[in-house]
Scaffold this active site. Structure first.
Site, PDB file in Angstrom:
ATOM      1  N   GLY A  24      93.833   4.593  32.831  1.00  0.00           N
ATOM      2  CA  GLY A  24      93.842   3.704  33.959  1.00  0.00           C
ATOM      3  C   GLY A  24      94.460   4.484  35.169  1.00  0.00           C
ATOM      4  N   GLY A  26      96.313   4.626  39.735  1.00  0.00           N
ATOM      5  CA  GLY A  26      97.065   3.636  40.518  1.00  0.00           C
ATOM      6  C   GLY A  26      97.051   4.294  41.637  1.00  0.00           C
ATOM      7  N   GLY A  27      97.931   3.846  42.694  1.00  0.00           N
ATOM      8  CA  GLY A  27      98.152   4.536  43.593  1.00  0.00           C
ATOM      9  C   GLY A  27      99.073   5.882  43.890  1.00  0.00           C
ATOM     10  N   MET A  28      99.773   5.775  42.656  1.00  0.00           N
ATOM     11  CA  MET A  28     100.715   6.731  42.592  1.00  0.00           C
ATOM     12  C   MET A  28      99.904   7.959  41.408  1.00  0.00           C
ATOM     13  SD  MET A  28     103.689   6.482  43.989  1.00  0.00           S
ATOM     14  CE  MET A  28     104.742   7.517  43.105  1.00  0.00           C
ATOM     15  N   GLY A  29      99.186   7.824  40.620  1.00  0.00           N
ATOM     16  CA  GLY A  29      98.489   8.567  39.836  1.00  0.00           C
ATOM     17  C   GLY A  29      97.583   8.148  38.803  1.00  0.00           C
ATOM     18  N   VAL A  31      96.494   8.037  34.285  1.00  0.00           N
ATOM     19  CA  VAL A  31      96.829   7.843  33.118  1.00  0.00           C
ATOM     20  C   VAL A  31      95.985   8.329  32.178  1.00  0.00           C
ATOM     21  CG1 VAL A  31      98.107   6.748  31.394  1.00  0.00           C
ATOM     22  CG2 VAL A  31      98.694   6.101  33.603  1.00  0.00           C
ATOM     23  N   LYS A  45     100.728  10.570  31.800  1.00  0.00           N
ATOM     24  CA  LYS A  45     100.874   9.863  33.194  1.00  0.00           C
ATOM     25  C   LYS A  45     100.929  11.044  34.083  1.00  0.00           C
ATOM     26  CE  LYS A  45     103.378   6.573  36.021  1.00  0.00           C
ATOM     27  NZ  LYS A  45     104.452   5.510  35.991  1.00  0.00           N
ATOM     28  N   ASP A 138     110.223  -4.617  36.567  1.00  0.00           N
ATOM     29  CA  ASP A 138     108.877  -4.798  36.969  1.00  0.00           C
ATOM     30  C   ASP A 138     107.849  -5.498  35.687  1.00  0.00           C
ATOM     31  OD1 ASP A 138     106.779  -4.849  38.709  1.00  0.00           O
ATOM     32  OD2 ASP A 138     106.192  -2.799  38.417  1.00  0.00           O
TER      33      ASP A 138
END
Length: 400
Positions: A24, A26-29, A31, A45, A138
């Protein structure tokens, strides 16, 4: 958990782990699915170079320190990390199974029995996290993986020590995912306490049984206004009757009115027993949702049987082709479907969020049937014909 192939820009190895595919991003990195030298699967990650700065490293280091302190069978375990490398990375236990968001999209809403098992298991796990002085902050369907042995919680990137008021967020800035965010978290209250996770778990269970969250809106500002309004009741439409009372209590506006995690466990177990099932039976039903029933294709016409070969070598070849491990056929569990609303509501963009959307699943092309090898002087024509048919059938049904 579905993976996609590595891109030419992806590293082939990181920290001693061979990277096998993407899980997967996302905005941060990103996986990745990785493998240790001894063959242990891990989720790696990696923070993107474009977002690596001192604050990102500090937040990532906080996530790692939190993971090091958490233990329990329902938390994806910490394996290894490096926050000082050019691209900081973190390796955790790999869970073979979909996250709850993907499960909802592919299988539909959960039955009350499966939802009660999910609630009891997660509430017990989160009670353990809270006993270690930590909060998740979260919790959402995408942060819960359903493996063959039940659910596991991942992504403690926003976790904090429950009694600490220290935070990396700026004043008046909110961290989290609005769809599952409690009123006190949306209001920016600090420090947060255990009821924040109780509320989020209630939002997850509501979503998994109805296909929608407590509050929905087209704009995140409107969504926040609904969440923090004490006079705006959460939308429980479509919730199973036996779970309405529990969900309503978990989603109460005032945090002191919500049940404890232990009370959530007790009420979920009561629902399971009211269905005439044991906790173990309910958990097996929940875990079975990750298994796709195997349906073999229609067999090809088989020629008229020939006399059995007397040649020992030809018989050995046929026996070997019959030897691959059989594919287990797991029973499917019928689930009620939500037809009036989409299985998964549109995502929201929080004011500040650390999210890891799933990579799109890919379908690998089936391998071409392997042609039969040339016949040797001691192999009968009947044995070779049967061997070729078995190869073709096995190749067309192999899951890899």
């Amino acid at each position: 958990m579905n993976t996609t192939p590595l891109s030419p820009d992806d590293p082939a190895e990181l920290g001693g782990f061979t990277l096998l595919g993407r899980i997967g991003h996302g905005g941060m990195g990103q996986v990745y699915l990785g493998e240790s030298a001894a063959g242990e699967a891990v989720a790696v990650k990696v923070i993107k170079p474009t977002v690596v700065d001192s604050e990102t490293r500090q937040r990532f280091a906080q996530e790692i320190e939190v993971l090091k302190t958490i233990w329990g069978p329902r938390v994806a375990a910490f394996v290894k990390a490096d926050t000082e490398s050019e691209q900081p990375w973190l390796a955790t236990e790999y869970v073979e199974g979909p996250d709850l968001r993907r499960l909802l999209d592919t299988r539909g809403v959960l039955s009350p029995l499966a939802a009660a098992s999910l609630g009891a298991t997660l509430a017990e796990a989160l009670a353990g996290v809270h006993s270690q002085g930590l909060l998740h902050r979260d919790l959402k369907p995408a942060n819960i993986l359903l493996g063959p042995n039940g659910p596991k919680i991942i992504d403690f990137g926003l976790a904090v020590f429950a009694e600490s008021s220290a935070s990396l967020t700026a004043p008046n800035m909110v961290m989290g995912t609005p769809a599952c965010m409690s009123p006190e978290q949306a209001n920016g209250e600090k420090p947060l306490t255990a009821p924040v996770d109780v509320y989020a778990l209630g939002a997850v269970l509501l979503c998994m049984t109805t296909g929608h969250y407590p509050y929905q809106a087209d704009h995140v500002q409107v969504l926040f206004s609904h969440i923090v309004d004490p006079d705006k009741a959460p939308d429980l439409s479509g919730a199973p009757e036996e779970l309405v009372g529990l969900l309503s209590s978990m989603l109460r506006h005032a945090q002191h009115d919500r049940p404890t995690m232990d009370e959530v466990v007790t009420q979920c177990v009561a629902v399971i027993k009211a269905h005439g099932a044991t906790v173990a039976q309910a958990r097996r039903q929940l875990a079975s949702l990750t298994t796709v029933a195997y349906e073999p294709p229609e067999p090809s016409p088989v020629p008229a049987p020939a006399p059995p070969p007397t040649d020992a070598e030809a018989f050995a070849e046929v026996s070997t082709l019959l030897a691959p491990n059989p594919v287990a056929v797991a029973p499917t569990v019928p689930l009620p479907q939500q037809s009036a609303a989409p299985a998964h509501p549109p995502g929201y963009t929080p004011t500040v969020a650390v999210t890891t959307p799933d990579a799109e699943p890919t379908t690998e092309a089936a391998p071409q049937p392997t042609p039969a090898p040339p016949a040797g002087p001691r192999r009968s024509a009947a044995a070779l014909r049967i061997a070729a048919q078995l190869r073709e059938t096995y190749a067309s049904t192999a899951p890899f």
